[in-house]
Design a protein around this motif. Structure first.
Motif, PDB file in Angstrom:
ATOM      1  N   TYR A 180       0.829  -1.214   0.000  1.00 26.51           N
ATOM      2  CA  TYR A 180       0.000   0.000   0.000  1.00 26.51           C
ATOM      3  C   TYR A 180       0.861   1.260   0.000  1.00 26.51           C
ATOM      4  N   SER A 181       2.010   1.186  -0.648  1.00 26.90           N
ATOM      5  CA  SER A 181       2.892   2.349  -0.720  1.00 26.90           C
ATOM      6  C   SER A 181       2.302   3.465  -1.583  1.00 26.90           C
ATOM      7  N   ASP A 182       1.268   3.118  -2.389  1.00 27.94           N
ATOM      8  CA  ASP A 182       0.601   4.145  -3.196  1.00 27.94           C
ATOM      9  C   ASP A 182      -0.775   4.491  -2.644  1.00 27.94           C
ATOM     10  N   SER A 183      -0.988   4.181  -1.351  1.00 33.35           N
ATOM     11  CA  SER A 183      -2.254   4.550  -0.697  1.00 33.35           C
ATOM     12  C   SER A 183      -2.204   6.015  -0.283  1.00 33.35           C
ATOM     13  N   SER A 184      -3.371   6.577   0.015  1.00 33.87           N
ATOM     14  CA  SER A 184      -3.446   7.993   0.398  1.00 33.87           C
ATOM     15  C   SER A 184      -2.607   8.278   1.645  1.00 33.87           C
ATOM     16  N   MET A 185      -2.581   7.346   2.601  1.00 29.86           N
ATOM     17  CA  MET A 185      -1.815   7.558   3.820  1.00 29.86           C
ATOM     18  C   MET A 185      -0.312   7.510   3.550  1.00 29.86           C
ATOM     19  N   ALA A 186       0.134   6.490   2.836  1.00 28.76           N
ATOM     20  CA  ALA A 186       1.563   6.333   2.563  1.00 28.76           C
ATOM     21  C   ALA A 186       2.102   7.480   1.714  1.00 28.76           C
ATOM     22  N   VAL A 187       1.343   7.855   0.693  1.00 35.82           N
ATOM     23  CA  VAL A 187       1.778   8.952  -0.179  1.00 35.82           C
ATOM     24  C   VAL A 187       1.858  10.264   0.601  1.00 35.82           C
ATOM     25  N   GLY A 188       0.854  10.501   1.464  1.00 34.18           N
ATOM     26  CA  GLY A 188       0.859  11.719   2.277  1.00 34.18           C
ATOM     27  C   GLY A 188       2.053  11.775   3.216  1.00 34.18           C
ATOM     28  N   LEU A 189       2.397  10.644   3.830  1.00 37.13           N
ATOM     29  CA  LEU A 189       3.544  10.592   4.736  1.00 37.13           C
ATOM     30  C   LEU A 189       4.854  10.815   3.979  1.00 37.13           C
ATOM     31  N   LYS A 190       4.935  10.264   2.780  1.00 37.31           N
ATOM     32  CA  LYS A 190       6.142  10.467   1.968  1.00 37.31           C
ATOM     33  C   LYS A 190       6.273  11.935   1.565  1.00 37.31           C
ATOM     34  N   MET A 191       5.144  12.567   1.258  1.00 43.16           N
ATOM     35  CA  MET A 191       5.176  13.998   0.934  1.00 43.16           C
ATOM     36  C   MET A 191       5.694  14.806   2.122  1.00 43.16           C
ATOM     37  N   LEU A 192       5.262  14.424   3.327  1.00 44.15           N
ATOM     38  CA  LEU A 192       5.724  15.105   4.532  1.00 44.15           C
ATOM     39  C   LEU A 192       7.236  14.925   4.684  1.00 44.15           C
ATOM     40  N   HIS A 193       7.693  13.698   4.523  1.00 45.12           N
ATOM     41  CA  HIS A 193       9.130  13.406   4.630  1.00 45.12           C
ATOM     42  C   HIS A 193       9.937  14.199   3.615  1.00 45.12           C
ATOM     43  N   ASP A 194       9.402  14.338   2.410  1.00 47.24           N
ATOM     44  CA  ASP A 194      10.122  15.014   1.323  1.00 47.24           C
ATOM     45  C   ASP A 194      10.016  16.537   1.373  1.00 47.24           C
ATOM     46  N   GLY A 195       9.332  17.064   2.383  1.00 49.89           N
ATOM     47  CA  GLY A 195       9.240  18.511   2.535  1.00 49.89           C
ATOM     48  C   GLY A 195       8.155  19.174   1.724  1.00 49.89           C
ATOM     49  N   GLU A 196       7.192  18.386   1.224  1.00 44.50           N
ATOM     50  CA  GLU A 196       6.096  18.958   0.442  1.00 44.50           C
ATOM     51  C   GLU A 196       4.952  19.450   1.318  1.00 44.50           C
ATOM     52  N   GLY A 197       5.136  19.379   2.603  1.00 44.84           N
ATOM     53  CA  GLY A 197       4.154  19.868   3.562  1.00 44.84           C
ATOM     54  C   GLY A 197       4.823  19.960   4.923  1.00 44.84           C
ATOM     55  N   ASP A 198       4.164  20.626   5.873  1.00 43.06           N
ATOM     56  CA  ASP A 198       4.738  20.816   7.206  1.00 43.06           C
ATOM     57  C   ASP A 198       4.148  19.873   8.247  1.00 43.06           C
ATOM     58  N   ALA A 199       2.984  19.296   7.961  1.00 38.52           N
ATOM     59  CA  ALA A 199       2.332  18.386   8.901  1.00 38.52           C
ATOM     60  C   ALA A 199       1.384  17.481   8.123  1.00 38.52           C
ATOM     61  N   PHE A 200       1.039  16.347   8.737  1.00 39.62           N
ATOM     62  CA  PHE A 200       0.151  15.376   8.083  1.00 39.62           C
ATOM     63  C   PHE A 200      -0.979  15.002   9.030  1.00 39.62           C
ATOM     64  N   VAL A 201      -2.201  14.939   8.493  1.00 41.23           N
ATOM     65  CA  VAL A 201      -3.388  14.585   9.279  1.00 41.23           C
ATOM     66  C   VAL A 201      -4.093  13.402   8.634  1.00 41.23           C
ATOM     67  N   SER A 202      -4.445  12.387   9.442  1.00 42.59           N
ATOM     68  CA  SER A 202      -5.179  11.233   8.926  1.00 42.59           C
ATOM     69  C   SER A 202      -6.073  10.647  10.005  1.00 42.59           C
ATOM     70  N   ALA A 203      -7.241  10.151   9.580  1.00 41.46           N
ATOM     71  CA  ALA A 203      -8.143   9.446  10.497  1.00 41.46           C
ATOM     72  C   ALA A 203      -8.137   7.958  10.182  1.00 41.46           C
ATOM     73  N   GLY A 204      -7.114   7.514   9.458  1.00 41.77           N
ATOM     74  CA  GLY A 204      -7.012   6.116   9.067  1.00 41.77           C
ATOM     75  C   GLY A 204      -6.504   5.219  10.182  1.00 41.77           C
ATOM     76  N   SER A 205      -6.071   4.022   9.812  1.00 39.48           N
ATOM     77  CA  SER A 205      -5.591   3.013  10.756  1.00 39.48           C
ATOM     78  C   SER A 205      -4.487   3.545  11.661  1.00 39.48           C
ATOM     79  N   THR A 206      -4.680   3.395  12.972  1.00 45.20           N
ATOM     80  CA  THR A 206      -3.670   3.840  13.939  1.00 45.20           C
ATOM     81  C   THR A 206      -2.368   3.080  13.752  1.00 45.20           C
ATOM     82  N   GLY A 207      -2.484   1.759  13.585  1.00 43.74           N
ATOM     83  CA  GLY A 207      -1.293   0.934  13.424  1.00 43.74           C
ATOM     84  C   GLY A 207      -0.511   1.304  12.185  1.00 43.74           C
ATOM     85  N   ALA A 208      -1.216   1.473  11.068  1.00 43.54           N
ATOM     86  CA  ALA A 208      -0.552   1.822   9.813  1.00 43.54           C
ATOM     87  C   ALA A 208       0.089   3.206   9.902  1.00 43.54           C
ATOM     88  N   LEU A 209      -0.583   4.134  10.558  1.00 44.50           N
ATOM     89  CA  LEU A 209      -0.050   5.485  10.697  1.00 44.50           C
ATOM     90  C   LEU A 209       1.226   5.467  11.545  1.00 44.50           C
TER      91      LEU A 209
END
Length: 345
Positions: free
Chosen positions: A81-110
């Protein structure tokens, strides 16, 4: 003119996605003066917005085709699921494309995603989820509430430092009272985990007030209450259940003609109490220890909850919480080094 804070939002995390996510994002763009990027299936996001007459012209949309269901094995976020909305959003955060990430998805996956994609802060053993809960006095942060079922004493000590820094910077609590959740107040109570953590917290850079029983948390017995993720999750779920029980009792008391008439005289106070007990007013939980701000919104979040989660992300950045935690950890490390050199540890 300072640049706006950029918040990346998982558009397909939670029970009410994507509609409530989009609603909350539009409210945040208008009310918080932030830049928002919604991550998820772009066609579905734009169709949902159009169908519900929501203007997202001021919101960026980043396409991510997959959705990671809450029942999916958390570690699958790294590959399948590296191309899921959660994974892509986290990668964007890591790469500096945003300052923070918000998700209501799986706690474990997050938690897994934040740990291995965003990475942990230097020196942090484990990330912990901290939730600010209402009390009869000031709010109290309880952590960990689910990221780590099994912990070591040094992990709980770090949780205390992170929670204390958060409550000081974001909640404005001077020298937050930090306690260890236990089955009794005596230093010798509890498992080896609690007794050893008690010793470590005594020399940690926090205002440690000792053990606290779970029943004292709703009464404002501490500003920060620390425990392992298994016990913390039990505290959180009990809190949620009691909130619903109280609401049901109140509704029953003011039912019927007489009750409704009586309710008119105390309606303002009843509504104030409901707001205080409403998780959506707090926005979500913080994944403390991640290198960059990650906010876990409640799975059943509505637009108000998403708005407040985004607000919380903005405040986290504005108050330099990550830097404050890093400073506190450095202080603890320096103290440990000094004690070792002096032979007092």
């Amino acid at each position: 003119m300072a640049e706006k804070i950029r918040v990346i939002v998982d558009a397909f995390g939670g029970d009410n996605a994507p509609l409530e996510v989009i609603k909350g994002a539009t409210q945040a763009v208008n009310g918080l003066d932030v830049d928002i990027t919604l991550v998820g299936d772009e066609e579905k996001i734009r169709k949902c917005a159009a169908d519900n007459q929501l203007d997202i012209t001021n919101i960026a949309v980043h396409h991510a085709p997959k959705v990671m269901a809450v029942e999916t094995e958390p570690t699958k976020i790294l590959k399948e699921y590296s191309d899921s909305s959660m994974a892509v959003g986290l990668k964007m955060l890591h790469d500096g494309e945003g300052d923070a990430f918000v998700s209501a998805g799986s706690t474990g996956a997050l938690t897994v995603g934040a740990t291995f994609i965003v990475k942990r802060m230097k020196g942090i053993k484990r990330c912990a989820i901290g939730m600010v809960l209402p009390t009869t006095k000031a709010p109290c942060m309880v952590l960990d509430i689910g990221a780590n079922s099994e912990c070591r004493p040094d992990m709980l000590t770090q949780f205390a430092i992170m929670g204390s820094a958060y409550m000081n910077k974001l909640q404005g609590v001077e020298n937050p009272r930090t306690a260890l959740i236990n089955i009794g107040t005596e230093p010798t109570k509890g498992r080896d985990l609690e007794t050893e953590t008690y010793k470590q917290l005594g020399s940690a850079p926090v205002n440690f007030i000792g053990n606290i029983e779970a029943r004292e948390i709703p009464l404002g017995g501490a500003d920060v209450a620390v425990t392992d993720g298994f016990s913390g999750n039990l505290v959180l779920k009990t809190y949620e259940g009691m909130g619903k029980l109280i609401s049901a009792y109140v509704k029953d008391v003011f039912s019927g003609v007489t009750g409704k008439i009586a309710g008119l005289f105390v309606l303002k106070r009843i509504n104030a109490m409901r707001k205080k007990l409403d998780y959506s007013e707090y926005g979500g939980a913080l994944l403390l220890g991640a290198a960059k701000p990650v906010i876990k919104a409640h799975g059943s979040s509505n637009a108000t909850a998403f708005y407040n989660a985004i607000r919380q992300a903005k405040l986290y950045i504005e108050n330099n919480v990550t830097e404050e935690i890093a400073t506190a950890l450095e202080e603890m490390k320096a103290k440990e080094t000094e004690e070792t050199q002096n032979g007092t540890k």
